[in-house]
Design a protein around this motif. Sequence first.
Motif, PDB file in Angstrom:
ATOM      1  N   ASP A   1      -5.626  -2.149  -3.330  1.00 51.83           N
ATOM      2  CA  ASP A   1      -5.654  -1.249  -2.182  1.00 51.83           C
ATOM      3  C   ASP A   1      -4.864  -1.847  -1.026  1.00 51.83           C
ATOM      4  O   ASP A   1      -4.934  -3.057  -0.763  1.00 51.83           O
ATOM      5  N   TRP A   2      -4.132  -0.991  -0.351  1.00 55.57           N
ATOM      6  CA  TRP A   2      -3.370  -1.394   0.834  1.00 55.57           C
ATOM      7  C   TRP A   2      -3.435  -0.247   1.830  1.00 55.57           C
ATOM      8  O   TRP A   2      -3.145   0.898   1.467  1.00 55.57           O
ATOM      9  N   ALA A   3      -3.830  -0.533   3.051  1.00 54.58           N
ATOM     10  CA  ALA A   3      -3.914   0.497   4.085  1.00 54.58           C
ATOM     11  C   ALA A   3      -2.539   0.669   4.719  1.00 54.58           C
ATOM     12  O   ALA A   3      -1.998  -0.262   5.315  1.00 54.58           O
ATOM     13  N   GLY A   4      -1.980   1.858   4.548  1.00 52.45           N
ATOM     14  CA  GLY A   4      -0.681   2.149   5.128  1.00 52.45           C
ATOM     15  C   GLY A   4      -0.770   2.178   6.647  1.00 52.45           C
ATOM     16  O   GLY A   4      -1.802   2.550   7.203  1.00 52.45           O
TER      17      GLY A   4
ATOM     18  N   PRO B   1      -0.713   3.484  10.324  1.00 53.07           N
ATOM     19  CA  PRO B   1      -1.100   4.827  10.774  1.00 53.07           C
ATOM     20  C   PRO B   1       0.077   5.779  10.960  1.00 53.07           C
ATOM     21  O   PRO B   1      -0.035   6.968  10.649  1.00 53.07           O
TER      22      PRO B   1
ATOM     23  N   TRP C   1       0.061   7.718   5.541  1.00 59.92           N
ATOM     24  CA  TRP C   1      -0.623   7.298   4.324  1.00 59.92           C
ATOM     25  C   TRP C   1      -2.039   6.872   4.674  1.00 59.92           C
ATOM     26  O   TRP C   1      -2.308   6.361   5.747  1.00 59.92           O
ATOM     27  N   GLY C   2      -2.911   7.023   3.708  1.00 58.37           N
ATOM     28  CA  GLY C   2      -4.227   6.421   3.803  1.00 58.37           C
ATOM     29  C   GLY C   2      -4.139   5.111   3.034  1.00 58.37           C
ATOM     30  O   GLY C   2      -3.266   4.285   3.276  1.00 58.37           O
ATOM     31  N   ILE C   3      -5.007   4.969   2.052  1.00 56.40           N
ATOM     32  CA  ILE C   3      -4.971   3.802   1.169  1.00 56.40           C
ATOM     33  C   ILE C   3      -3.993   4.097   0.042  1.00 56.40           C
ATOM     34  O   ILE C   3      -4.060   5.156  -0.585  1.00 56.40           O
TER      35      ILE C   3
ATOM     36  N   ASP D   1       0.449   6.489  -4.789  1.00 51.13           N
ATOM     37  CA  ASP D   1      -0.297   7.153  -3.724  1.00 51.13           C
ATOM     38  C   ASP D   1      -1.430   7.978  -4.344  1.00 51.13           C
ATOM     39  O   ASP D   1      -1.174   9.022  -4.935  1.00 51.13           O
TER      40      ASP D   1
ATOM     41  N   ASP E   1      -3.536   9.864  -2.972  1.00 46.81           N
ATOM     42  CA  ASP E   1      -3.653  11.180  -2.340  1.00 46.81           C
ATOM     43  C   ASP E   1      -2.569  12.141  -2.807  1.00 46.81           C
ATOM     44  O   ASP E   1      -2.572  13.304  -2.430  1.00 46.81           O
TER      45      ASP E   1
END
Length: 78
Positions: A17-20, A22, A26-28, A63, A65
């Motif tokens: 997991d990587w948090a994009g 803001p 992107w989300g995670i 991705d 999502d």
Amino acid sequence: MSDDARYCPHCKSQLEDWAGPPETGWGIILVCNNNDCCFFKGSNKTIIGLEDDSPMGCRYAEDPDNSFIPFNLLAWHG
């Protein structure tokens, strides 16, 4: 997001997991962080228009999502 682990098709490492940022929207996202991955190791030589001494490369990413569609995540190659 699914609880099923996903793996890099190039090196078989589990994607992390990587948090994009803001501002990207992107989300995670899921990223291969294996520095020895053949996709990442040679990526700084395959980016069109990149200067020879550039420290940038690409990591394999997906991705969640967007139906886990893969993409190249620009990353520090150093």
